[in-house]
Design an enzyme around this catalytic site. Structure first.
Site, PDB file in Angstrom:
ATOM      1  N   ASN A 212      17.499 -36.191  19.005  1.00 49.43           N
ATOM      2  CA  ASN A 212      16.201 -36.825  19.243  1.00 49.43           C
ATOM      3  C   ASN A 212      16.198 -38.201  18.586  1.00 49.43           C
ATOM      4  O   ASN A 212      17.207 -38.642  18.034  1.00 49.43           O
ATOM      5  CB  ASN A 212      15.062 -35.950  18.710  1.00 49.43           C
ATOM      6  CG  ASN A 212      15.262 -35.597  17.253  1.00 49.43           C
ATOM      7  OD1 ASN A 212      15.238 -36.452  16.383  1.00 49.43           O
ATOM      8  ND2 ASN A 212      15.484 -34.304  16.970  1.00 49.43           N
ATOM      9  N   ILE A 309      12.849 -23.601  10.836  1.00 48.52           N
ATOM     10  CA  ILE A 309      13.007 -23.731   9.386  1.00 48.52           C
ATOM     11  C   ILE A 309      11.666 -23.674   8.672  1.00 48.52           C
ATOM     12  O   ILE A 309      11.510 -22.984   7.655  1.00 48.52           O
ATOM     13  CB  ILE A 309      13.746 -25.041   9.038  1.00 48.52           C
ATOM     14  CG1 ILE A 309      15.110 -25.070   9.727  1.00 48.52           C
ATOM     15  CG2 ILE A 309      13.906 -25.180   7.525  1.00 48.52           C
ATOM     16  CD1 ILE A 309      15.844 -26.388   9.573  1.00 48.52           C
ATOM     17  N   PHE A 329       5.648 -31.473   8.869  1.00 48.29           N
ATOM     18  CA  PHE A 329       5.369 -32.674   9.650  1.00 48.29           C
ATOM     19  C   PHE A 329       5.228 -32.298  11.119  1.00 48.29           C
ATOM     20  O   PHE A 329       5.944 -31.424  11.620  1.00 48.29           O
ATOM     21  CB  PHE A 329       6.475 -33.714   9.476  1.00 48.29           C
ATOM     22  CG  PHE A 329       6.421 -34.442   8.169  1.00 48.29           C
ATOM     23  CD1 PHE A 329       6.017 -35.772   8.117  1.00 48.29           C
ATOM     24  CD2 PHE A 329       6.741 -33.791   6.983  1.00 48.29           C
ATOM     25  CE1 PHE A 329       5.948 -36.445   6.901  1.00 48.29           C
ATOM     26  CE2 PHE A 329       6.676 -34.441   5.767  1.00 48.29           C
ATOM     27  CZ  PHE A 329       6.280 -35.777   5.729  1.00 48.29           C
ATOM     28  N   LYS A 343      -0.383 -25.729  13.776  1.00 48.43           N
ATOM     29  CA  LYS A 343       0.907 -25.632  13.087  1.00 48.43           C
ATOM     30  C   LYS A 343       0.717 -25.294  11.614  1.00 48.43           C
ATOM     31  O   LYS A 343       1.491 -24.515  11.037  1.00 48.43           O
ATOM     32  CB  LYS A 343       1.670 -26.949  13.241  1.00 48.43           C
ATOM     33  CG  LYS A 343       3.108 -26.899  12.775  1.00 48.43           C
ATOM     34  CD  LYS A 343       3.851 -28.179  13.166  1.00 48.43           C
ATOM     35  CE  LYS A 343       5.334 -28.076  12.833  1.00 48.43           C
ATOM     36  NZ  LYS A 343       6.075 -29.302  13.265  1.00 48.43           N
TER      37      LYS A 343
END
Length: 409
Positions: A212, A309, A329, A343
């Protein structure tokens, strides 16, 4: 009068640019704050300001020649290198940056800089096109990767007639940086901070991969800020655009699986986690051991999910009933707050830092960012466009404040 630099010896290197005249003011400020200032000048610097001026201000002889040994009992450049608590080079020309980056030692200053183990603060000054030249950029990055701290040049009217970035930072700015390095607060002293940065690489074959646009700059900025605040920093890096900052432990982890393993095994010894890396959600089911050849007009790849993760960190914390303070993040392009809050809850983070990567000034690879920070109990703070280092400083302040509040409950 407050003299916070009392007992500190500062070695000031002055190189040959028109901004050398500002060294007089810098010397005066540092001496006024109690520092013992020893000045070394290149031959070019003496063309712009006399050694006598700086000798008078510092009350110490000024060194200009490596062969001019005035005291037989010592080797001057080694003695001064060992005595320094901090070395400041201001102004630093492009030539001196090149010497420092490449280990050259052909005058008093460059020789002494190879011999010292003291921290290094550099304030460059040069023409705008010189400052933007790839060779200079490479040298700055190389020095920064070794732990050198920079007071970046300002933007304005230059002596050459150009208007742009390249003017030496004002003496007061340099003094502030000196104070921060020598006597500044170390609020994260004793804290172990784990940061992930960059993008992961998922191999298709030995020459092709899925990745990315993450540059690693946000994670690097957090690592630098945490290091400067006294933390013991471990930086787990994927693919990045530049070398990692100096003064931190760097662990390379190319793939999401490698990054997962490196992070998870360090959690028991970690106080704060910043999961700033852009981790690939999927990887190829099969990786070819050899370069794949073109065999048809179409090629299909079967992808499988990578370990999450951030999710794994949250579950590990929940299972153990404790663990590090976790900052996740979220890079989004739509419905920023909705996705960030979702999230935050799903991944069991203490904070989520969200940014719209499609917004001007907030995308991958830039020096600036625009973020919104969300936490438990409705905590929210929106940061305007600012440098990633400034964002990092504010994030660390927020984490400290929230951690202290949690510990008091």
């Amino acid at each position: 009068m407050n003299k916070p630099l009392s007992g500190k010896t500062i070695l000031l290197g002055v190189t040959g640019g028109i901004a050398a005249y500002k060294a007089a003011t810098l010397c005066s400020r540092l001496v006024g704050l109690g520092a013992s200032v020893r000045v070394m000048m290149t031959e070019g610097a003496t063309k712009f300001i006399t050694p006598l001026t700086l000798q008078t201000l510092t009350r110490h002889p000024v060194a200009t020649d490596v062969f001019d040994e005035r005291d037989a009992a010592i080797v001057q450049h080694i003695d001064w290198a060992d005595a320094a608590h901090l070395v400041v080079v201001a102004p630093a020309t492009a030539n001196m940056l090149s010497k420092l980056a490449n280990g050259l030692a052909d005058d008093m200053l460059s020789t002494t800089l190879l011999a010292t183990t003291a921290p290094l603060l550099i304030a460059p000054a040069m023409n705008v096109h010189m400052w933007e030249h790839p060779a200079v950029i490479d040298n700055v990055n190389k020095l920064a990767s070794r732990g050198a701290v920079f007071v970046e040049p300002g933007t304005g009217q230059l002596a050459c007639g150009y208007v742009g970035k390249g003017r030496l930072a004002e003496p007061d700015e340099i003094v502030e940086a000196v104070l921060a390095m020598l006597v500044g607060p170390k609020p994260l002293a004793g804290q172990r901070v784990l940061i992930t940065a960059g993008g992961t690489v998922e191999r298709i074959d030995p020459v092709r991969y899925i990745t990315n646009d993450s540059s690693g700059k946000m994670g690097f900025a957090i690592a630098e800020a945490a290091r400067d605040q006294g933390a013991d920093v471990t930086l787990v890096c994927g693919r990045t655009d530049a070398a990692a900052p100096g003064g931190v432990k760097v662990v390379k982890a190319e793939s999401a699986a490698e990054m997962h393993d490196e992070v998870m095994k360090r959690l028991p010894e970690t106080d704060i986690v910043f999961k700033a890396a852009a981790v690939a959600d999927y990887r190829p089911l099969r990786k070819s051991e050899h370069k794949m050849k073109k065999t048809s007009a179409e090629l299909s790849l079967e992808l499988v999910r990578n370990p999450d993760i951030l999710q794994a960190i949250g579950e590990w914390k929940e299972a153990g009933g404790g663990g590090p303070f976790v900052v996740g993040f979220a890079a989004e392009t739509t419905e920023l707050e909705k996705h960030a809050l979702d999230k935050l809850q799903r991944k069991k983070c203490d904070l989520i830092v969200a940014n719209d990567v499609a917004a001007e000034g907030a995308g991958f690879g830039l020096e600036t960012n625009i973020v919104s920070v969300y936490g438990a109990r409705g905590f929210a703070e929106h940061l305007p466009r600012m440098t990633k280092r400034a964002v990092a400083e504010r994030l660390l302040n927020i984490v400290r404040e929230l951690k202290e509040g949690m510990e008091k409950r």
